[in-house]
Design an enzyme around this catalytic site. Structure first.
Site: not given
Length: 315
Positions: A143-145
């Protein structure tokens, strides 16, 4: 000045954690923080050896293989230290589900999935530090940060291979919630436009719609309309970097709080309403599993700060 002066050749015997893993991914894990370009250069020049022979980036390792890693200075090798006790407690409280094969984390926004690029500890490093006996713990997707929600990890190499295969076959249903800038008229939109990753001179990754890019498919469905925003459910049919964010931007309705693909003036107005993060949440995962008639299903509730924002918006 380099704080890691004594760097020597290393010989690593592949254990269960590395069994079946590509050599390039194995090196990226072992050489945490080293740029990908350097890893591939080492492979290209033949400086990395497997059982004394040269190895191509796509080679898959087997249990018992011996990997020779040449001397490489790891950035900030001595500065990362050990996670604080409060960090380990916090990550443990975020575990949604766990059995002998899988661990599902409700990742908070702002936490990277792995360390690197100035980040000492990502979710995977914290979980490994919290569970030192689980040698095979690996991320099964990313997942993106700035995205919160369901993150899959495998506790055995066999489980990792199964999850990767299910994702290749598009049998993992990933459902996200996103708040978009603008009010939609349509109830559903299907976006099928190719995406291409670009790396700027600064090192920042930027994804664009590009005919030369990879196939990408997102299905959007309206859940609620507000005066100037639309809450949607986004279902991924492919798993490209920043896919939902770029497809939302392509439709002319970027995700609110998106500092990379959104509108700064709009984001500024929503910050005044309390939105200090990207409004993108991995709400659920569903996938089949041999021996489980109902398969697996996991749900992560919308974080309090996002629900609070929705409660303040006018319809």
């Amino acid at each position: 000045m380099n704080s890691n002066p004594k760097v020597q050749v290393r010989f690593i015997t592949v254990d269960e954690r590395g069994d079946g893993q590509r050599i390039d991914n194995f090196l990226l894990r072992e050489l945490k923080g080293v740029p990908r370009t350097l890893v591939y250069r080492l492979l290209r020049k033949g400086e990395v050896r497997v059982n004394k022979g040269r190895a191509k980036p796509g080679r898959k390792l087997l249990l018992g293989d011996v990997v020779r890693i040449p001397p490489v200075r790891l950035p900030n090798a001595t500065s990362s230290g050990t996670p604080a006790h409060w960090q380990l407690e916090k990550i443990e409280k975020s575990v949604l589900y766990e059995d002998d094969l899988l661990l599902i984390l409700n990742k908070e926004s702002g936490l990277a999935v792995h360390g690197g690029s100035g980040i000492s500890f990502g979710a995977i490093e914290l979980l490994r530090a919290s569970r030192p006996n689980q040698k095979a713990l690996e991320l099964a997707h990313r997942l993106d940060r700035d995205t919160s929600g369901c993150l899959m990890l495998a506790k055995k190499r066999s489980a990792l291979r199964t999850l990767q295969q299910l994702q290749r076959e598009n049998r993992v249903q990933k459902r996200y919630l996103a708040l978009l800038d603008g009010r939609w008229r349509k109830d559903k939109q299907q976006v099928k436009v190719p995406l291409k990753k670009n790396t700027l001179k600064s090192g920042e990754r930027l994804v664009r719609v590009d005919a030369a890019g990879k196939e990408a498919h997102t299905d959007f469905r309206v859940l609620k309309r507000f005066a100037h925003a639309t809450l949607v459910e986004a279902t991924l049919k492919t798993g490209r970097t920043h896919q939902i964010r770029v497809h939302a931007q392509y439709l002319g309705t970027p995700i609110l709080g998106d500092e990379k693909y959104g509108e700064e003036a709009v984001n500024r107005s929503y910050r005044k309403l309390g939105l200090k993060r990207l409004f993108l949440h991995a709400a659920s995962l569903r996938f089949p599993w041999e021996g489980r008639a109902q398969g697996y299903r996991f749900d992560a509730p919308l974080p309090e700060e996002l629900q609070t924002l929705l409660d303040t918006l006018h319809v």
